[in-house]
Each structure stands twice: as structure tokens, then as C-alpha cells.
Design a protein around this motif. Sequence first.
Motif, PDB file in Angstrom:
ATOM      1  N   ALA A  94       0.833  -1.209   0.000  1.00 13.75           N
ATOM      2  CA  ALA A  94       0.000   0.000   0.000  1.00 13.75           C
ATOM      3  C   ALA A  94       0.866   1.257   0.000  1.00 13.75           C
ATOM      4  CB  ALA A  94      -0.940   0.002   1.202  1.00 13.75           C
ATOM      5  N   GLY A  95       1.927   1.256   0.781  1.00 10.46           N
ATOM      6  CA  GLY A  95       2.816   2.414   0.832  1.00 10.46           C
ATOM      7  C   GLY A  95       3.484   2.698  -0.502  1.00 10.46           C
ATOM      8  N   ILE A  96       3.925   1.651  -1.168  1.00  9.95           N
ATOM      9  CA  ILE A  96       4.578   1.813  -2.474  1.00  9.95           C
ATOM     10  C   ILE A  96       3.592   2.344  -3.503  1.00  9.95           C
ATOM     11  CG2 ILE A  96       5.641   0.554  -4.392  1.00  9.95           C
ATOM     12  CD1 ILE A  96       6.879  -1.302  -2.186  1.00  9.95           C
ATOM     13  N   VAL A  97       2.405   1.745  -3.549  1.00  7.74           N
ATOM     14  CA  VAL A  97       1.392   2.199  -4.511  1.00  7.74           C
ATOM     15  C   VAL A  97       1.010   3.649  -4.226  1.00  7.74           C
ATOM     16  CG1 VAL A  97      -0.991   1.873  -5.294  1.00  7.74           C
ATOM     17  CG2 VAL A  97       0.507  -0.103  -5.003  1.00  7.74           C
ATOM     18  N   ASP A  98       0.796   3.990  -2.961  1.00 12.88           N
ATOM     19  CA  ASP A  98       0.402   5.354  -2.619  1.00 12.88           C
ATOM     20  C   ASP A  98       1.502   6.360  -2.912  1.00 12.88           C
ATOM     21  OD1 ASP A  98      -2.115   4.541  -1.833  1.00 12.88           O
ATOM     22  OD2 ASP A  98      -1.550   4.324   0.275  1.00 12.88           O
ATOM     23  N   GLU A  99       2.749   5.939  -2.815  1.00 15.65           N
ATOM     24  CA  GLU A  99       3.863   6.832  -3.134  1.00 15.65           C
ATOM     25  C   GLU A  99       3.940   7.093  -4.634  1.00 15.65           C
ATOM     26  OE1 GLU A  99       8.715   6.729  -2.913  1.00 15.65           O
ATOM     27  OE2 GLU A  99       7.588   5.777  -1.296  1.00 15.65           O
ATOM     28  N   VAL A 100       3.743   6.053  -5.423  1.00 12.93           N
ATOM     29  CA  VAL A 100       3.834   6.168  -6.882  1.00 12.93           C
ATOM     30  C   VAL A 100       2.568   6.778  -7.471  1.00 12.93           C
ATOM     31  CG1 VAL A 100       4.086   4.828  -9.012  1.00 12.93           C
ATOM     32  CG2 VAL A 100       5.441   4.240  -7.017  1.00 12.93           C
ATOM     33  N   CYS A 101       1.430   6.485  -6.868  1.00  8.42           N
ATOM     34  CA  CYS A 101       0.126   6.929  -7.391  1.00  8.42           C
ATOM     35  C   CYS A 101      -0.640   7.665  -6.304  1.00  8.42           C
ATOM     36  CB  CYS A 101      -0.684   5.739  -7.874  1.00  8.42           C
ATOM     37  SG  CYS A 101       0.150   4.727  -9.081  1.00  8.42           S
ATOM     38  N   PRO A 102      -0.214   8.872  -5.954  1.00  9.45           N
ATOM     39  CA  PRO A 102      -0.913   9.603  -4.901  1.00  9.45           C
ATOM     40  C   PRO A 102      -2.299  10.037  -5.378  1.00  9.45           C
ATOM     41  CG  PRO A 102       0.729  11.003  -5.934  1.00  9.45           C
ATOM     42  CD  PRO A 102       0.877   9.631  -6.537  1.00  9.45           C
ATOM     43  N   GLY A 103      -3.087  10.476  -4.448  1.00  7.48           N
ATOM     44  CA  GLY A 103      -4.398  10.995  -4.801  1.00  7.48           C
ATOM     45  C   GLY A 103      -5.533  10.231  -4.182  1.00  7.48           C
ATOM     46  N   GLY A 104      -5.274   9.082  -3.645  1.00  3.34           N
ATOM     47  CA  GLY A 104      -6.339   8.316  -3.030  1.00  3.34           C
ATOM     48  C   GLY A 104      -6.557   8.676  -1.576  1.00  3.34           C
ATOM     49  N   ALA A 105      -5.676   9.475  -1.000  1.00  6.10           N
ATOM     50  CA  ALA A 105      -5.761   9.775   0.429  1.00  6.10           C
ATOM     51  C   ALA A 105      -6.987  10.607   0.779  1.00  6.10           C
ATOM     52  CB  ALA A 105      -4.492  10.491   0.883  1.00  6.10           C
ATOM     53  N   SER A 106      -7.548  11.316  -0.194  1.00  6.47           N
ATOM     54  CA  SER A 106      -8.736  12.122   0.094  1.00  6.47           C
ATOM     55  C   SER A 106      -9.968  11.243   0.265  1.00  6.47           C
ATOM     56  CB  SER A 106      -8.962  13.136  -1.025  1.00  6.47           C
ATOM     57  OG  SER A 106      -9.172  12.459  -2.249  1.00  6.47           O
ATOM     58  N   ALA A 107      -9.897  10.020  -0.193  1.00  8.87           N
ATOM     59  CA  ALA A 107     -11.008   9.076  -0.046  1.00  8.87           C
ATOM     60  C   ALA A 107     -10.899   8.382   1.308  1.00  8.87           C
ATOM     61  CB  ALA A 107     -10.958   8.049  -1.174  1.00  8.87           C
ATOM     62  N   HIS A 108     -11.864   7.545   1.613  1.00  9.25           N
ATOM     63  CA  HIS A 108     -11.831   6.810   2.871  1.00  9.25           C
ATOM     64  C   HIS A 108     -10.761   5.728   2.854  1.00  9.25           C
ATOM     65  CE1 HIS A 108     -15.301   8.804   4.490  1.00  9.25           C
ATOM     66  NE2 HIS A 108     -15.978   8.554   3.387  1.00  9.25           N
ATOM     67  N   VAL A 109     -10.403   5.262   1.670  1.00 12.45           N
ATOM     68  CA  VAL A 109      -9.316   4.290   1.512  1.00 12.45           C
ATOM     69  C   VAL A 109      -8.395   4.790   0.405  1.00 12.45           C
ATOM     70  CG1 VAL A 109     -10.551   2.269   2.353  1.00 12.45           C
ATOM     71  CG2 VAL A 109     -10.713   2.862  -0.034  1.00 12.45           C
ATOM     72  N   THR A 110      -7.123   4.503   0.546  1.00 12.62           N
ATOM     73  CA  THR A 110      -6.159   4.944  -0.456  1.00 12.62           C
ATOM     74  C   THR A 110      -6.096   3.941  -1.604  1.00 12.62           C
ATOM     75  OG1 THR A 110      -4.277   3.784   0.510  1.00 12.62           O
ATOM     76  CG2 THR A 110      -4.772   6.001   1.383  1.00 12.62           C
TER      77      THR A 110
END
Length: 101
Positions: free
Chosen positions: A22-38
Motif C-alpha cells: 500500500a505504501g509503495i502504490v500510494d507513493e507512486v500513485c498519490p491521490g487516493g488519500a482524500s477518499a476513505h481508503v487509499t
Amino acid sequence: MVEKRLGALPVVSEFTRRLDLAGIVDEVCPGGASAHVTHGQVIEVLVAKRLTAPASLVRVGDWARSWAVEEVFGIEADLLNDDRLASSGSMWPSTTDASPL
């Protein structure tokens, strides 16, 4: 009492956490943090879905309701609806954008 399948979910969860998927995906593809799940959390659940119920990745919310996804991954099944999954899927480039090998 509600019965849910557990299967290999704890094993998949442990491996994806050790790999920091999850950390790797969120680092490469940010933008999901505004949702309830990244995006990364969604990808972890999709990996678990493929490994525990190897079928097409549709109706993931229904699968998550019958499996212990909320208990293991901490994500409510209602958050894994088709719209949310499409949002995470849109982070990948289309195959027409990929260069040939």
C-alpha cells in the motif's frame, strides 16, 4: 452472529504489509488519500481477492462482505464498490500508452 470466511486473508495481509504494498502504490500513485481508503489499500484488497477467490475483479464489495475483509484489512465492504475500484484502476496507464518491448 455473522459468519465470514477467513481463508488465507491473514497470510495475504501479513505479506502485503511486510512488502509495504500500500505504501509503495500510494507513493507512486498519490491521490487516493482524500477518499476513505487509499489506492494502495484498494490494491492490497484486490490482491487478496485474486488469491482467495480467483475470478474476475467484479462485485468485490459482495466478496468482501462474505469474507473477513473488514476484520483483517480494516476496510468496510461498502467502500469497495465498483466506482471506487474504477478510481483506483484509472491510476494505471492504458495499454495504448505503453511502449512496445
